[in-house]
Design a protein around this motif. Structure first.
Motif, short mmCIF file in Angstrom:
data_model
loop_
_atom_site.label_atom_id
_atom_site.label_comp_id
_atom_site.label_asym_id
_atom_site.label_seq_id
_atom_site.Cartn_x
_atom_site.Cartn_y
_atom_site.Cartn_z
N ALA A 78 1.26 -1.17 -0.43
CA ALA A 78 -0.04 -0.31 0.13
C ALA A 78 0.75 0.92 0.08
O ALA A 78 0.33 2.07 -1.10
CB ALA A 78 -0.66 -0.22 1.23
N SER A 79 1.79 1.39 0.37
CA SER A 79 2.67 2.78 0.54
C SER A 79 4.01 2.26 -0.93
O SER A 79 3.90 4.01 -1.59
CB SER A 79 3.91 2.17 1.91
N ASN A 80 3.82 1.59 -1.30
CA ASN A 80 4.30 1.39 -2.64
C ASN A 80 3.08 2.26 -3.36
O ASN A 80 3.16 2.95 -4.35
CB ASN A 80 4.88 0.37 -3.34
N VAL A 81 2.15 1.59 -4.12
CA VAL A 81 1.02 2.29 -4.19
C VAL A 81 0.67 4.23 -3.84
O VAL A 81 0.59 4.78 -4.92
CB VAL A 81 -0.03 1.65 -4.36
N ARG A 82 0.91 4.30 -3.00
CA ARG A 82 1.19 5.41 -2.29
C ARG A 82 1.86 6.12 -2.87
O ARG A 82 1.48 7.68 -3.87
CB ARG A 82 0.53 5.24 -1.62
N SER A 83 3.14 5.85 -3.18
CA SER A 83 4.24 6.68 -3.70
C SER A 83 3.80 6.75 -5.01
O SER A 83 4.42 7.33 -5.36
CB SER A 83 5.62 5.68 -2.95
N SER A 84 3.63 6.07 -5.58
CA SER A 84 3.88 5.40 -6.97
C SER A 84 2.67 6.38 -7.58
O SER A 84 2.75 7.62 -8.59
CB SER A 84 2.92 3.98 -7.70
N LEU A 85 1.22 6.20 -7.05
CA LEU A 85 0.45 7.08 -7.18
C LEU A 85 0.57 9.12 -7.40
O LEU A 85 0.62 10.11 -8.13
CB LEU A 85 -1.27 7.18 -6.52
N GLN A 86 1.53 9.28 -6.03
CA GLN A 86 1.75 10.73 -5.90
C GLN A 86 3.06 11.16 -6.53
O GLN A 86 2.94 12.47 -7.03
CB GLN A 86 2.35 10.62 -4.33
N GLU A 87 4.08 9.71 -7.60
CA GLU A 87 4.42 10.44 -8.76
C GLU A 87 3.72 10.63 -9.85
O GLU A 87 4.30 11.68 -10.49
CB GLU A 87 5.95 9.49 -8.19
N ARG A 88 3.23 9.93 -10.20
CA ARG A 88 2.59 9.90 -11.31
C ARG A 88 1.32 11.73 -11.21
O ARG A 88 1.33 12.21 -11.86
CB ARG A 88 1.08 9.07 -11.36
N ILE A 89 1.19 11.48 -9.98
CA ILE A 89 0.09 12.90 -9.64
C ILE A 89 0.99 13.89 -9.62
O ILE A 89 0.90 15.32 -11.13
CB ILE A 89 -0.52 12.73 -8.65
N GLN A 90 2.12 14.50 -9.31
CA GLN A 90 3.68 15.57 -9.14
C GLN A 90 3.31 15.59 -11.16
O GLN A 90 3.69 16.52 -11.19
CB GLN A 90 4.75 15.08 -7.76
N THR A 91 3.87 14.77 -10.99
CA THR A 91 4.30 14.57 -13.05
C THR A 91 3.69 15.19 -14.32
O THR A 91 3.70 16.02 -14.35
CB THR A 91 4.53 12.96 -13.42
N ALA A 92 2.17 15.04 -13.55
CA ALA A 92 1.17 15.33 -13.83
C ALA A 92 1.15 16.98 -14.13
O ALA A 92 0.44 17.55 -14.69
CB ALA A 92 -0.34 14.29 -14.09
N VAL A 93 1.13 17.15 -12.60
CA VAL A 93 0.90 18.35 -12.12
C VAL A 93 2.06 19.25 -13.14
O VAL A 93 1.96 20.57 -13.75
CB VAL A 93 0.63 18.72 -10.63
#
Length: 101
Positions: A78-93
């Motif tokens: 769950a921690s890895n999924v959260r980090s990955s999702l957070q990185e993708r959102i940050q990159t998209a922004v």
């Protein structure tokens, strides 16, 4: 019909009233009995707290031995999924450009 019920009730009252009148009044408890009762209550509370602490110890050991090893992998996932999702959102922004020329 009502007369029979009334007569039976009257007879029962005649039989029960003397026994109720003869019941002795209760004496108040002596201070010795009350202090012994309070001491026993304290001892019972102490035993109950000791049993609770023992049960809590067993539950903690069971958790560490059986549950925590299983759940650690899920927590890590769950921690890895959260980090990955957070990185993708940050990159998209960061790559978002609403007004292109």
């Amino acid at each position: 019909m009502y007369f029979k019920a009334l007569t039976l009730g009257f007879i029962l009252m005649q039989v029960c009233m003397p026994t109720v009148a003869q019941t002795p009044t209760e004496q108040p408890d002596s201070p010795g009995i009350l202090s012994r009762l309070a001491e026993r209550a304290r001892q019972a509370r102490t035993r109950f707290q000791a049993l609770g602490a023992t049960a809590l110890g067993f539950a903690g050991a069971y958790y560490e031995d059986h549950i925590q090893p299983v759940t650690d992998s899920y927590v890590e996932w769950a921690s890895n999924v959260r980090s990955s999702l957070q990185e993708r959102i940050q990159t998209a922004v960061e790559n978002y450009m609403p007004f292109r020329n």
